[in-house]
Scaffold this motif. Structure first.
Motif, PDB file in Angstrom:
ATOM      1  N   UNK A   4      16.090  40.658  78.688  1.00 32.83           N
ATOM      2  CA  UNK A   4      16.658  41.897  79.197  1.00 32.83           C
ATOM      3  C   UNK A   4      17.960  42.242  78.489  1.00 32.83           C
ATOM      4  N   UNK A   5      18.772  41.229  78.318  1.00 28.22           N
ATOM      5  CA  UNK A   5      20.067  41.496  77.715  1.00 28.22           C
ATOM      6  C   UNK A   5      19.947  41.833  76.228  1.00 28.22           C
ATOM      7  N   UNK A   6      18.842  41.414  75.610  1.00 27.72           N
ATOM      8  CA  UNK A   6      18.734  41.644  74.170  1.00 27.72           C
ATOM      9  C   UNK A   6      18.293  43.060  73.841  1.00 27.72           C
ATOM     10  N   UNK A   7      17.740  43.784  74.808  1.00 27.84           N
ATOM     11  CA  UNK A   7      17.234  45.124  74.487  1.00 27.84           C
ATOM     12  C   UNK A   7      18.323  46.173  74.653  1.00 27.84           C
ATOM     13  N   UNK A   8      19.013  46.432  73.584  1.00 26.88           N
ATOM     14  CA  UNK A   8      20.099  47.405  73.642  1.00 26.88           C
ATOM     15  C   UNK A   8      19.887  48.460  72.571  1.00 26.88           C
ATOM     16  N   UNK A  53      20.083  38.173  94.701  1.00 24.03           N
ATOM     17  CA  UNK A  53      19.412  39.190  93.883  1.00 24.03           C
ATOM     18  C   UNK A  53      20.283  40.451  93.760  1.00 24.03           C
ATOM     19  N   UNK A  54      21.017  40.792  94.811  1.00 25.87           N
ATOM     20  CA  UNK A  54      21.893  41.970  94.733  1.00 25.87           C
ATOM     21  C   UNK A  54      22.980  41.741  93.679  1.00 25.87           C
ATOM     22  N   UNK A  55      23.559  40.560  93.679  1.00 23.57           N
ATOM     23  CA  UNK A  55      24.592  40.242  92.685  1.00 23.57           C
ATOM     24  C   UNK A  55      24.001  40.323  91.280  1.00 23.57           C
ATOM     25  N   UNK A  56      22.792  39.791  91.135  1.00 19.05           N
ATOM     26  CA  UNK A  56      22.146  39.811  89.824  1.00 19.05           C
ATOM     27  C   UNK A  56      21.894  41.256  89.368  1.00 19.05           C
ATOM     28  N   UNK A  57      21.389  42.080  90.276  1.00 20.11           N
ATOM     29  CA  UNK A  57      21.123  43.489  89.932  1.00 20.11           C
ATOM     30  C   UNK A  57      22.409  44.160  89.456  1.00 20.11           C
ATOM     31  N   UNK A  59      25.014  42.751  88.170  1.00 24.41           N
ATOM     32  CA  UNK A  59      25.448  42.199  86.884  1.00 24.41           C
ATOM     33  C   UNK A  59      24.661  42.730  85.692  1.00 24.41           C
ATOM     34  N   UNK A  60      23.374  43.015  85.886  1.00 25.54           N
ATOM     35  CA  UNK A  60      22.599  43.489  84.723  1.00 25.54           C
ATOM     36  C   UNK A  60      22.658  45.004  84.570  1.00 25.54           C
ATOM     37  N   UNK A 102      35.862  42.795  97.766  1.00 20.98           N
ATOM     38  CA  UNK A 102      36.167  41.965  96.590  1.00 20.98           C
ATOM     39  C   UNK A 102      35.433  42.486  95.352  1.00 20.98           C
ATOM     40  N   UNK A 103      34.149  42.785  95.512  1.00 26.23           N
ATOM     41  CA  UNK A 103      33.314  43.153  94.353  1.00 26.23           C
ATOM     42  C   UNK A 103      33.119  44.658  94.173  1.00 26.23           C
TER      43      UNK A 103
END
Ligand code: IPE
Ligand code: IPE
Ligand code: MG
Length: 248
Positions: A4-8, A53-57, A59-60, A102-103
């Motif tokens: 996911x992170x590689x597709x830019x 999962x919310x934190x992950x969403x 972050x990406x 906080x976030x």
């Protein structure tokens, strides 16, 4: 995760990431049963997983995450189970107040909150008030939510406004959407249902008109960021035509 992170794109932005992901949090009871635990233990684990999962969403770079936590039909369950779920929701919202500050997370509750306890209602108000101060990632929790109930309420509220001359008598999709609990939130791009069932169970009936559906047998408490990556990869491979044709 790496895929996911590689597709830019050339500007360094992630491409093809769903802007809005909706998840039916299903399989908590079976998760607990498999371990010889009471169903409530599954709900505890499920609510922890929502946090992960919310934190992950966030972050990406997903903008909206909407989860189905308690349906208008879930009141049919034994009172002890309903009570345990409500208690957990209270605990979650209580803790969320700190996390949000906080976030800088925005949170919205979708559903008929009038049926909830005064404690839960005041927590709902509190989280929504805090949210007004932020922009960025938004988590929506569907609580005492039913798609049909939402549509009926929207229709009767609009009819009342029209009868009182507050709105014109012409009803468009856009105006109707503004009467739904989800007013102002874009429609989900990707709808995920863990837990093995392949049905909508009265979730976001109006909003999912063109969402991509993804089902997995993985039970919600076992659903990891890696599983979310898989769902996003499948989503990216889909050809969303919205009724049109690709190469006319
Ligand atoms: C989802 O898990 C949580 C709620 C509907 C509140 P379930 O409780 O439906 O779990 P299963 O489907 O029985 O395994
Ligand atoms: C859907 O799960 C509702 C939520 C996850 C809140 P259910 O477990 O209630 O759905 P059915 O009964 O299998 O359709
Ligand atoms: Mg279920």
């Amino acid at each position: 995760m790496a895929a996911i992170f590689s597709k830019k794109n050339a500007a360094g932005e992630l491409t093809g990431l769903p802007r809005h992901i909706a998840i039916i949090l299903d399989g908590n009871g079976r998760w607990a049963k498999k371990r010889g635990l009471p169903r409530t233990a599954g709900h505890v684990e499920g609510s922890e997983n929502f946090r992960r999962i919310a934190t992950y969403c966030k972050n990406i770079g997903v903008e909206y995450l909407t989860v189905y936590a308690f349906s208008t039909e879930n009141w049919k369950r034994p009172p002890e189970e309903v009570g345990a779920i409500m208690k957990l929701l209270g605990k979650y919202l209580h803790e969320a107040v700190d996390t949000m500050a906080k976030d800088h997370i925005r949170m919205k509750i979708l559903g008929d909150v009038s049926a909830l306890s005064p404690e839960l209602r005041s927590l709902v108000d509190k989280t929504e008030k805090i949210s007004q101060g932020y922009d960025g990632f938004q988590a929506n929790i569907c609580l005492n939510y039913g798609g049909r109930d939402e549509i009926i309420r929207a229709a009767s509220r609009w009819a009342q406004d029209a009868a009182e001359g507050k709105v014109s008598g012409e009803l468009t999709e856009e105006i109707f959407s503004s009467y739904l609990y989800s007013a102002g939130i874009p429609d989900p791009d990707l709808l995920i249902r863990p837990g093995g069932e392949q049905r909508i169970s009265n979730f976001l009936l109006w909003q999912c008109a063109y969402s991509e559906f993804y089902y997995t047998d993985t039970l919600w408490p076992d659903f990891t960021p890696n599983d979310l990556d898989k769902a996003i990869e499948v989503y990216r491979s889909r050809d969303r035509r919205f009724g049109g044709v690709k190469n006319p």
